[in-house]
Design an enzyme around this catalytic site. Structure first.
Site, PDB file in Angstrom:
ATOM      1  N   GLU A 199      18.960 -25.620  38.686  1.00  0.00           N
ATOM      2  CA  GLU A 199      17.818 -25.655  37.769  1.00  0.00           C
ATOM      3  C   GLU A 199      18.176 -26.293  36.432  1.00  0.00           C
ATOM      4  O   GLU A 199      17.392 -27.047  35.853  1.00  0.00           O
ATOM      5  CB  GLU A 199      17.317 -24.216  37.544  1.00  0.00           C
ATOM      6  N   ILE A 257      13.461 -26.006  30.802  1.00  0.00           N
ATOM      7  CA  ILE A 257      12.170 -26.062  31.507  1.00  0.00           C
ATOM      8  C   ILE A 257      12.348 -25.647  32.956  1.00  0.00           C
ATOM      9  O   ILE A 257      13.172 -26.222  33.653  1.00  0.00           O
ATOM     10  CB  ILE A 257      11.589 -27.496  31.486  1.00  0.00           C
ATOM     11  N   LYS A 288      18.712 -37.824  36.419  1.00  0.00           N
ATOM     12  CA  LYS A 288      17.754 -36.715  36.511  1.00  0.00           C
ATOM     13  C   LYS A 288      16.557 -37.068  37.395  1.00  0.00           C
ATOM     14  O   LYS A 288      16.094 -36.233  38.175  1.00  0.00           O
ATOM     15  CB  LYS A 288      17.298 -36.318  35.106  1.00  0.00           C
ATOM     16  N   GLY A 298      20.164 -28.165  24.757  1.00  0.00           N
ATOM     17  CA  GLY A 298      20.465 -27.080  23.829  1.00  0.00           C
ATOM     18  C   GLY A 298      21.145 -25.952  24.548  1.00  0.00           C
ATOM     19  O   GLY A 298      20.892 -25.696  25.723  1.00  0.00           O
TER      20      GLY A 298
END
Lengths: 360, 360
Positions: A124, A131, A200, A297
């Site tokens: 994930e 998200i 991605k 982050g």
């Protein structure tokens, strides 16, 4: 008590330790699960950290401990991250990761290894930071055939483009600002040349369509050549420039592309600014969905890793069948059929390489 | 083969049958699950429908069949939808629903009944139509304490407000257009007076905070009083009027509110137009997340029901502990503390009831 091991104690790894420790009671109350970090694999020592006594330097300590049911890999880089992940699966441990490089390169092998042993390999945190996107997309893909994915997947480049748009600064100035704030690395090329975004979109396409396109195949244009004039011209006509990644299923194969595009104001991706990511998914059942949030982050990414840990932990011995994907370069098509151009999310704006003729 | 029963064969029920039938192979390939609709409970007959032979009129046929492991309730209304859901749980069957009225009224009882028997009661389709929101929010809430939710939860009112904004028509004209297109019912009061939105924010808050506030308690203002002049004044200053639902955790309790607000252009909710819904979630770990998609419609809502069915089916005998919530009117606070006003997602714009003084 469920015992887990963390591989890597950098930004994400220490974030996972923090989220698990600080929310231990909440997690227990909400899910009935009591999770404990038994080992942390890192080359360094952390004598002043509350979990400093969990640090080990030898992966075999973790692999040979039957109490450890799950390993969270947050080392970055391909090796030894891939090798340790494979070894953990072979030792009967579930694996979760935030490492997009490993997933984009070795995802098919690791998934197959997990499947063979009734384990799971979840990732994930490899796309979209905090998200929730891989799990919803996996779930959607079963009952809701996906036709298209389109998104802003890299926070660094989006920050730079937002700075140019908002403050009228050049690419070089915006990049310097991003580096000063720690949003861009000293060598920013993986971000600004689009490689990070490309990996991605390959992972998202693999989840949605079941085929992993090797990222080297994908036509990828970064934002190095985007000028302030491009951004201003787009803005004058109600557009904002974003680095857009797309994946579409066509009759000829999977079309993937990464390039700067001018996005129309009435498209939800237009409002995705700064270090945020936004991902549009078009399904035949759901229609268009968008997922939006912090794409990077420490805590957001750590939270995504923790959500994978909770998913696996909550299912105990009964891990469900996980969708596999194969690496298949032959299924990549560099051409989008004319007929699809009008119907797709492409109508969100125009490629910067091919602007329309605006009336003066 | 896993046998399921559908309660209600209206828009959503027939949509679920369609999604399950058309994607049966895909579901089998992706999840290994083979799902079969064994019964459809409806008062009518559907002699020409391919599944017409599954129709029964007596709930006991379903309840007494040990092969049925799951019942999908899509009847609408409180009774007998609640009673049949309770009876299904008591008969040892998992229940999924699209019925927000039942969840907002009887959710706590049904969840407790399910828990007692190791079953689950899921309601992804009750909020946000096809948007995956209940499951991600449930997962987030365990490791990522949620502080605030803010969203556009009703497609009908959002369509009306978008029409007013885009075409400069009055509320009455926009409502008539919505009715003509089937987006608003002949009696549109549940939508335009905010009751539908209110029930949905109560459900979201219950999932995030573990407490169900009775919807009658919540200060709810609909869009009946929104004038074209309000919309134009907002637009002149870069705002768009939306019916916004909010839920915040404060020291004094849960603050919930439904009211028309003018949303700033740089907020992602600004771009949520027509019948789309958008939901912002603020978490201490994740930061701000947004979920966006079609908030209603046959297939999107049916897709959400199917995602609940797949969740339960994939876990077999091992259903995880589900977060319960209690109904507790005493935890509702009608006042938002001054100190919170600046820090919250409220800074997305201004309440229409309290516009700022704009310079001329």
């Amino acid at each position: 008590m469920l015992q887990i091991a963390l591989l890597g104690f950098g930004t994400v790894g220490s974030g996972v330790a923090e989220v698990l420790t600080e929310n231990r009671d909440l997690i227990r109350e909400r899910t009935g699960l009591d999770l404990n970090v038994k080992y942390i694999l890192d080359l360094r020592q952390f004598p002043d950290h509350p979990l400093g006594d969990r640090v080990v330097h030898d992966i075999d300590v973790i692999l040979s401990d039957p109490e450890v049911f799950l390993v969270a890999e947050m080392m970055g880089g391909l090796h030894p991250a891939y090798d340790f992940s494979l070894a953990a699966l072979q030792a009967g441990k579930n694996v979760v990761t935030s490492n997009k490089a490993v997933v984009a390169e070795y995802g098919p092998e690791l998934l197959r290894e997990a499947e063979k042993r009734g384990l799971r390999y979840l990732f994930e945190a490899s796309v979209g930071g905090g998200i929730p996107i891989i799990r919803p997309l996996t779930e959607q893909a079963a009952g809701n055939p996906i036709t298209e994915i389109c998104g802003i997947l890299n926070g660094t480049t989006n920050y730079i483009l937002t700075e140019m748009f908002r403050h009228g600064v050049s690419f070089a100035e915006a990049l310097a600002a991003a580096q000063k704030l720690g949003y861009a690395e000293a060598d920013p090329s993986a971000d600004i040349d689009g490689l990070d975004t490309c990996r991605k979109i390959c992972i998202l396409a693999a989840v949605a369509f079941g085929v992993l396109i090797p990222y080297e195949k994908v036509d990828t244009v970064g934002i190095r050549q985007v000028t302030l004039e491009d951004v201003r011209e787009a803005e004058r006509h109600g557009y904002a420039v974003k680095l857009i990644a797309r994946a579409l299923k066509t009759d000829g194969g999977l079309y993937l592309k990464v390039e700067p595009m001018a996005v129309r104001r009435d498209n939800p991706l237009h409002a995705v600014e700064d270090v945020y990511n936004g991902i549009l998914v078009r399904g035949t059942v759901s229609g268009d969905l968008m997922f939006f949030g912090k794409g990077a982050g420490k805590l957001p990414t750590a939270g995504a890793v923790v959500s994978d840990i909770l998913d696996i932990a909550s299912r105990g011995e009964n891990q469900p069948k996980q969708q596999l994907f194969n690496k298949d370069a032959a299924l990549y098509t560099p051409v989008l059929p004319e007929a699809l151009k009008e119907q797709t999310l492409l109508d969100l704006g125009y490629p910067l390489s091919c602007p329309p003729v605006f009336e003066k």
